[in-house]
Design a protein around this motif. Structure first.
Motif, PDB file in Angstrom:
ATOM      1  N   ALA A   1      50.034 -47.943  55.868  1.00  0.00           N
ATOM      2  CA  ALA A   1      48.740 -47.570  55.282  1.00  0.00           C
ATOM      3  C   ALA A   1      49.020 -47.177  53.843  1.00  0.00           C
ATOM      4  N   GLN A   2      48.453 -47.910  52.900  1.00  0.00           N
ATOM      5  CA  GLN A   2      48.753 -47.721  51.483  1.00  0.00           C
ATOM      6  C   GLN A   2      47.537 -47.222  50.719  1.00  0.00           C
ATOM      7  N   GLY A   3      47.789 -46.305  49.785  1.00  0.00           N
ATOM      8  CA  GLY A   3      46.735 -45.767  48.941  1.00  0.00           C
ATOM      9  C   GLY A   3      47.293 -45.376  47.589  1.00  0.00           C
ATOM     10  N   GLY A   4      46.510 -44.606  46.844  1.00  0.00           N
ATOM     11  CA  GLY A   4      46.987 -44.087  45.582  1.00  0.00           C
ATOM     12  C   GLY A   4      46.582 -44.834  44.341  1.00  0.00           C
ATOM     13  N   ASP A   5      45.755 -45.879  44.480  1.00  0.00           N
ATOM     14  CA  ASP A   5      45.271 -46.606  43.310  1.00  0.00           C
ATOM     15  C   ASP A   5      44.014 -45.911  42.792  1.00  0.00           C
ATOM     16  N   PRO A   6      44.033 -45.400  41.546  1.00  0.00           N
ATOM     17  CA  PRO A   6      42.842 -44.700  41.037  1.00  0.00           C
ATOM     18  C   PRO A   6      41.616 -45.590  40.970  1.00  0.00           C
ATOM     19  N   GLN A   7      41.807 -46.901  40.852  1.00  0.00           N
ATOM     20  CA  GLN A   7      40.679 -47.821  40.781  1.00  0.00           C
ATOM     21  C   GLN A   7      39.920 -47.912  42.094  1.00  0.00           C
TER      22      GLN A   7
ATOM     23  N   MET B   1      57.091 -44.610  48.257  1.00  0.00           N
ATOM     24  CA  MET B   1      56.444 -45.015  47.004  1.00  0.00           C
ATOM     25  C   MET B   1      56.322 -46.529  46.951  1.00  0.00           C
ATOM     26  N   ALA B   2      55.138 -47.002  46.592  1.00  0.00           N
ATOM     27  CA  ALA B   2      54.927 -48.424  46.361  1.00  0.00           C
ATOM     28  C   ALA B   2      55.394 -48.763  44.952  1.00  0.00           C
ATOM     29  N   ARG B   3      55.704 -50.013  44.722  1.00  0.00           N
ATOM     30  CA  ARG B   3      56.139 -50.466  43.400  1.00  0.00           C
ATOM     31  C   ARG B   3      55.932 -51.965  43.293  1.00  0.00           C
TER      32      ARG B   3
ATOM     33  N   TYR C   1      52.623 -45.141  50.401  1.00  0.00           N
ATOM     34  CA  TYR C   1      52.259 -45.666  51.716  1.00  0.00           C
ATOM     35  C   TYR C   1      52.913 -44.836  52.807  1.00  0.00           C
ATOM     36  N   ILE C   2      52.309 -44.887  53.990  1.00  0.00           N
ATOM     37  CA  ILE C   2      52.823 -44.215  55.181  1.00  0.00           C
ATOM     38  C   ILE C   2      53.031 -45.283  56.244  1.00  0.00           C
TER      39      ILE C   2
ATOM     40  N   THR D   1      61.475 -45.997  47.643  1.00  0.00           N
ATOM     41  CA  THR D   1      61.753 -44.561  47.708  1.00  0.00           C
ATOM     42  C   THR D   1      61.063 -43.909  48.901  1.00  0.00           C
ATOM     43  N   VAL D   2      61.847 -43.245  49.755  1.00  0.00           N
ATOM     44  CA  VAL D   2      61.296 -42.354  50.780  1.00  0.00           C
ATOM     45  C   VAL D   2      61.237 -40.962  50.161  1.00  0.00           C
TER      46      VAL D   2
END
Length: 294
Positions: free
Chosen positions: A185-191, A228-230, A242-243, A256-257
């Motif tokens: 499950a991925q997030g963190g995009d301000p858009q 961390m996504a990249r 992401y988790i 990165t964990v």
């Protein structure tokens, strides 16, 4: 930077398909407990993205500045970043997070926010943590709370970055824009806080990049690992995270964990899938509250 970038991991590759969505207008109202609630929705839900495969779905292709040491330099010198408050900034009722009431927070105190309004653009992160202390984050999602243990000793740069952004309300009102069954499950995009930008969800960042901490001894060997996504390069991390929904050890040593779920994995498991059969609209991440051990 290109919006979609094929990335090869352990013989697997994935080019993210761009989601589409009709123009909608959504209104959020700040609640007494500090969360954002959807109070008006004038449009129909759009179509979700479809997966092109099951590989490096954690890749992030950003619109941030070229990779540099800006983030780590700012942290090392203590130089404050130059933030730009977005037009849709929401001012909270207080600068200190409200207590969550969860047992996981026993012995922890809330860290005051650094900004009163949501800030989504910086020139670099500011040094805001003590790696010798223990930090936890409470994600208040549309499906419930998720408590995360942040590993500042193993991944001090990633944890500092996440805490810094959270304390500036960066993640408020964003969405888990990419949720893949049996993967992450991925997030963190301000858009992702703006439905009108759905075609670009997954490409945003905080305005800077920083290097991955991939040799810290932590692995993606179970569900509930926070990473961390990249994009393709190791120095292209930004704000997306992401988790894991299942073990994904093939990501170990490449991403990165920096933490793990302490409670609320059932909430993570219940997030709406955005790719594949039965895909739906992404769930809201209302806010992230940071706590430190006393």
């Amino acid at each position: 930077m290109l919006k979609s970038l094929p990335l090869v991991l352990i013989g697997l590759s994935l080019a993210a398909c761009a989601p589409t969505m009709p123009a909608v207008t959504r209104t959020y109202t700040l609640q007494p407990n500090g969360t954002l609630a959807l109070t008006a929705d004038s449009g129909a839900a759009g179509t979700a993205a479809t997966a092109a495969g099951t590989g490096a779905a954690t890749s992030q292709t950003g619109t941030a500045a070229p990779a540099s040491s800006t983030a780590t330099d700012a942290a090392a010198t203590g130089t404050a970043p130059a933030p730009v408050t977005t037009p849709d900034a929401t001012t909270p009722a207080a600068t200190t997070p409200a207590a969550t009431g969860t047992a996981a927070m026993t012995g922890f105190t809330a860290v005051p926010y650094l900004s009163a309004a949501r800030v989504t653009r910086f020139t670099g992160s500011q040094n805001v943590i003590d790696p010798a202390k223990t930090y936890r984050a409470v994600m208040k999602t549309a499906k419930g709370d998720v408590v995360l243990e942040l590993n500042a000793k193993a991944a001090p740069v990633a944890v500092n970055n996440f805490v810094f952004l959270a304390l500036n309300h960066f993640y408020d009102g964003t969405r888990f824009h990419r949720v893949i069954e049996g993967f992450v499950a991925q997030g963190g995009d301000p858009q992702s806080s703006d439905p009108a930008l759905q075609a670009q969800w997954g490409t945003g960042g905080p305005g800077y990049n920083f290097a991955a901490e991939v040799n810290n001894g932590l692995r993606f060997d179970k569900a509930g690992v926070l990473g961390m996504a990249r994009a393709a390069s190791l120095d292209s991390q930004g704000s997306q995270f992401y988790i894991t929904l299942a073990p994904a050890d093939f990501l170990s040593g490449q991403y990165t964990v920096f933490g793990q779920v302490l409670s609320g994995q059932d909430v993570v498991n219940g997030l709406t899938r955005t790719e594949g059969a039965g895909a739906g609209q992404p769930d809201l991440l209302n806010t992230v509250q940071i706590y430190v051990s006393q």
